[in-house]
Design a protein around this motif. Structure first.
Motif, short mmCIF file in Angstrom:
data_model
loop_
_atom_site.label_atom_id
_atom_site.label_comp_id
_atom_site.label_asym_id
_atom_site.label_seq_id
_atom_site.Cartn_x
_atom_site.Cartn_y
_atom_site.Cartn_z
N ASP A 50 64.37 75.37 28.72
CA ASP A 50 63.36 75.40 29.79
C ASP A 50 64.02 75.43 31.17
OD1 ASP A 50 61.39 75.39 27.89
OD2 ASP A 50 60.80 73.30 28.21
N PHE A 100 63.59 78.38 33.93
CA PHE A 100 63.07 78.14 35.27
C PHE A 100 64.01 78.74 36.32
CE2 PHE A 100 60.95 73.96 33.69
CZ PHE A 100 59.91 74.69 33.14
N GLU A 155 65.12 71.43 41.78
CA GLU A 155 63.73 71.88 41.70
C GLU A 155 63.34 72.24 40.26
OE1 GLU A 155 65.94 72.87 44.02
OE2 GLU A 155 65.02 71.83 45.70
N ASP A 156 64.30 72.75 39.49
CA ASP A 156 64.03 73.08 38.09
C ASP A 156 63.76 71.81 37.28
OD1 ASP A 156 64.56 75.84 38.62
OD2 ASP A 156 66.70 75.39 38.50
N LEU A 196 62.60 69.01 38.51
CA LEU A 196 61.28 68.52 38.93
C LEU A 196 60.16 69.30 38.23
CD1 LEU A 196 61.89 67.98 42.73
CD2 LEU A 196 61.53 66.22 41.00
N LEU A 197 60.35 70.58 38.10
CA LEU A 197 59.36 71.40 37.41
C LEU A 197 59.25 70.98 35.95
CD1 LEU A 197 57.38 73.76 37.69
CD2 LEU A 197 59.27 75.31 37.17
N LEU A 198 60.37 70.67 35.33
CA LEU A 198 60.36 70.22 33.94
C LEU A 198 59.60 68.90 33.79
CD1 LEU A 198 61.51 70.83 31.08
CD2 LEU A 198 63.43 69.37 31.69
N ARG A 256 57.05 67.88 35.48
CA ARG A 256 55.71 67.94 36.08
C ARG A 256 54.61 67.34 35.22
NH1 ARG A 256 56.87 72.62 33.72
NH2 ARG A 256 55.27 73.82 32.64
N ARG A 257 54.80 67.27 33.91
CA ARG A 257 53.76 66.71 33.03
C ARG A 257 53.77 65.19 32.99
NH1 ARG A 257 55.43 70.70 28.58
NH2 ARG A 257 54.70 72.65 29.47
N GLU A 312 58.11 62.40 37.56
CA GLU A 312 58.23 63.38 38.64
C GLU A 312 58.34 62.69 40.00
OE1 GLU A 312 56.14 67.52 40.12
OE2 GLU A 312 54.89 66.03 39.11
N GLN A 345 61.54 62.77 42.44
CA GLN A 345 61.36 63.27 43.81
C GLN A 345 61.91 62.26 44.82
OE1 GLN A 345 60.12 66.40 44.63
NE2 GLN A 345 60.89 65.86 46.64
#
Length: 128
Positions: free
Chosen positions: A62, A66, A78-79, A81-83, A85-86, A91, A95
């Motif tokens: 993943d 990304f 950022e990748d 953080l995107l991972l 996100r759920r 998250e 951050q």
């Protein structure tokens, strides 16, 4: 195992910093248990490789996708953080940590100011 060792080290460093700040003691067993908990949360699927290493298929795949989608070859914060996100709490924690690291990097990169207000190495001519 190498990735897990890096995770253990990073978690150990973080726990040590927090322990010192809060004046508490964290045992190596606690750090190990926390590492196992984090490991099971981020590593959903293990696929044995021919050389004996274990590849964490979901997480690393993943992250790689990304970065590729963003036109990059290197995985960035950022990748990650995107991972995450759920999981809102994870998250938010990531951050905050990223903001702390960036602020520290900015402080470390800031040039030291000369107390007289002149750049270092610049002398003024007297009497002119």
């Amino acid at each position: 195992q190498r990735l897990k060792a890096v995770l253990w080290y990073a978690i150990g460093q973080y726990v040590d910093e927090e322990s010192i700040e809060k004046n508490i003691n964290a045992t190596p067993q606690f750090i190990g248990a926390l590492t196992e908990l984090v490991w099971t949360q981020i590593a959903k699927t293990s696929v044995p490789e021919a050389d004996g290493w274990t590849f964490q298929a979901n997480t690393s795949r993943d992250l790689e996708l990304f970065a590729k989608h963003a036109g990059r070859k290197v995985i960035q914060a950022e990748d990650v953080l995107l991972l995450a996100r759920r999981n809102e709490e994870l998250e938010e924690m990531l951050q905050r940590e990223l903001e702390r690291i960036r602020a520290q990097d900015a402080r470390d990169a800031a040039p030291a100011k000369n107390p007289r207000g002149r750049p270092p190495g610049k002398a003024t001519a007297k009497g002119k």
